[in-house]
Enzyme design. Structure first.
Site, mmCIF file in Angstrom:
data_model
loop_
_atom_site.group_PDB
_atom_site.id
_atom_site.type_symbol
_atom_site.label_atom_id
_atom_site.label_comp_id
_atom_site.label_asym_id
_atom_site.label_seq_id
_atom_site.Cartn_x
_atom_site.Cartn_y
_atom_site.Cartn_z
ATOM 1 N N PRO A 1 84.506 3.036 -22.938
ATOM 2 C CA PRO A 1 83.382 2.407 -23.648
ATOM 3 C C PRO A 1 82.949 3.232 -24.849
ATOM 4 O O PRO A 1 82.790 4.451 -24.761
ATOM 5 C CB PRO A 1 82.301 2.350 -22.576
ATOM 6 C CG PRO A 1 83.055 2.235 -21.296
ATOM 7 C CD PRO A 1 84.285 3.080 -21.491
ATOM 8 N N CYS A 2 82.746 2.537 -25.984
ATOM 9 C CA CYS A 2 82.546 3.254 -27.245
ATOM 10 C C CYS A 2 81.158 3.069 -27.846
ATOM 11 O O CYS A 2 80.856 3.651 -28.880
ATOM 12 C CB CYS A 2 83.590 2.815 -28.266
ATOM 13 S SG CYS A 2 83.525 1.055 -28.667
ATOM 14 N N GLN A 3 80.295 2.252 -27.219
ATOM 15 C CA GLN A 3 79.000 1.993 -27.838
ATOM 16 C C GLN A 3 78.206 3.270 -28.084
ATOM 17 O O GLN A 3 77.512 3.405 -29.078
ATOM 18 C CB GLN A 3 78.177 1.026 -26.974
ATOM 19 C CG GLN A 3 78.673 -0.407 -26.977
ATOM 20 C CD GLN A 3 79.810 -0.632 -25.997
ATOM 21 O OE1 GLN A 3 80.250 0.305 -25.324
ATOM 22 N NE2 GLN A 3 80.308 -1.851 -25.913
#
Length: 348
Positions: free
Chosen positions: A74-76
């Protein structure tokens, strides 16, 4: 070669792997709707783990082949537009440790790690250095680079960070950018049907011939395609759209029409942006929340138009409600960008 796809999402990286001749055999994805999309388009792999990655344990691979393990945690929390959560204290920013844990379980011949450009900058490069040190400690050599999807045939300016590691001393060189002009928005979506605000008919036949090789390649032999869904915006939002020329954003809207914003001057530059038809798209991301606008029609992008701008073929069908479909498309790694990486691995 066979693949292990971690944090697979809707399957953009797996599609790129397949196009390069790599067969995903183990796939892990927590989100139920993204998992449903993956299975619909790829079929069921030998192992499909639809649960929290922290619960993943090594499962045997009976096929004797070189393994390529790949994925994008996950990159948020690493995005430059998410300054509040770009720190070591955000627990989601540590899920890359699970990626490395599974690398250590399988010790694959190749590893491909993908994330947003902001991953490099977060905490002064702390996370990048940690990954490099752990891979080196496991016996891998690696290369890293920031690539722009537009350089690999994708009609979108989307910069992504990659680490490609090989077990032992096999060198890896990142693919060269394609020669020639970039694919623009007009090339990508103008053969698709015209839609209205709030369009909800999923399947529609094609009404125009493809005018570009890009559109032709994504259409294939189909007579139509799915996911022609558009968010329904209020009349107030539609009135704002009318003021925005191609390539411009919310700044073109009269300030008196932005009264619901506490301080309109603090709006992000990506809000209310109308795509320019003669240029590649801006990065999609959360295109519903950002209210990206069709170049000529006063409405948001459809799921299928966004999928075209991500380089998904028209046979690729996204599942779930419109919100989940939009999220799946926006989060995906463009398949053509992934294919460029995997092609270099296959030929190494």
């Amino acid at each position: 070669m066979i693949g292990i796809d971690l944090f697979s999402g809707a399957g953009g990286m797996s599609l790129g792997a397949r196009l390069a001749g790599i067969t995903p055999c183990i796939v892990a994805e927590h989100d139920r709707h993204a998992g449903e999309t993956y299975l619909h388009n790829h079929g069921r792999p030998s192992v499909f783990f639809n649960d929290d990655i922290r619960k993943f344990e090594k499962l045997p691979i009976t096929r004797k082949s070189e393994i390529v393990l790949f994925g994008g945690p996950p990159c948020q929390g690493f995005s430059t537009s998410n300054q509040r959560n770009r720190s070591k204290s955000n627990l989601n920013n540590w899920l890359f440790k699970e990626f490395l844990r599974i690398v250590s379980l399988y010790m694959p011949e190749w590893v491909v790690f993908e994330n947003v450009k902001g991953f490099v900058e977060t905490e002064g490069g702390f996370f990048v250095r940690m990954i490099g040190e752990e891979l080196t400690g496991l016996g891998y050599s690696f290369a890293q680079a920031i690539l722009n999807a537009v350089d690999y045939g994708v009609p979108q300016n989307r910069q992504r960070f990659f680490i490609v590691a090989s077990l032992g001393e096999r060198a890896f060189e990142f693919p060269q950018a394609h020669r020639g002009g970039a694919v623009c928005v007009r090339d990508a979506i103008f053969d698709l049907p015209e839609l209205n605000n709030g369009a909800s008919t999923c399947f529609l036949p094609y009404v125009a011939e493809p005018t570009t090789s890009y559109a032709y390649s994504l259409r294939g032999s189909q007579i139509g395609c799915t996911n022609h869904l558009v968010s329904r915006n209020s009349s107030q939002v539609l009135e704002r759209y009318a003021y925005i020329p191609q390539g411009a954003n919310w700044e073109s809207i009269p300030e008196k029409m932005m009264g619901n914003y506490k301080d309109v001057r603090r709006c992000h530059t990506g809000i209310y942006r109308r795509l320019a038809e003669d240029q590649p798209s801006v990065v999609l991301g959360n295109f519903r929340k950002n209210m990206l606008i069709h170049p000529r029609q006063n409405r948001g992008l459809s799921v299928r138009e966004a999928a075209r701008l991500q380089s998904f073929p028209d046979w690729y069908h996204f599942k779930g409600s419109i919100g989940f479909q939009q999220q799946q498309v926006g989060n995906a790694v463009p398949p053509l960008l992934a294919k460029a990486i995997f092609d270099k691995i296959v030929s190494a």
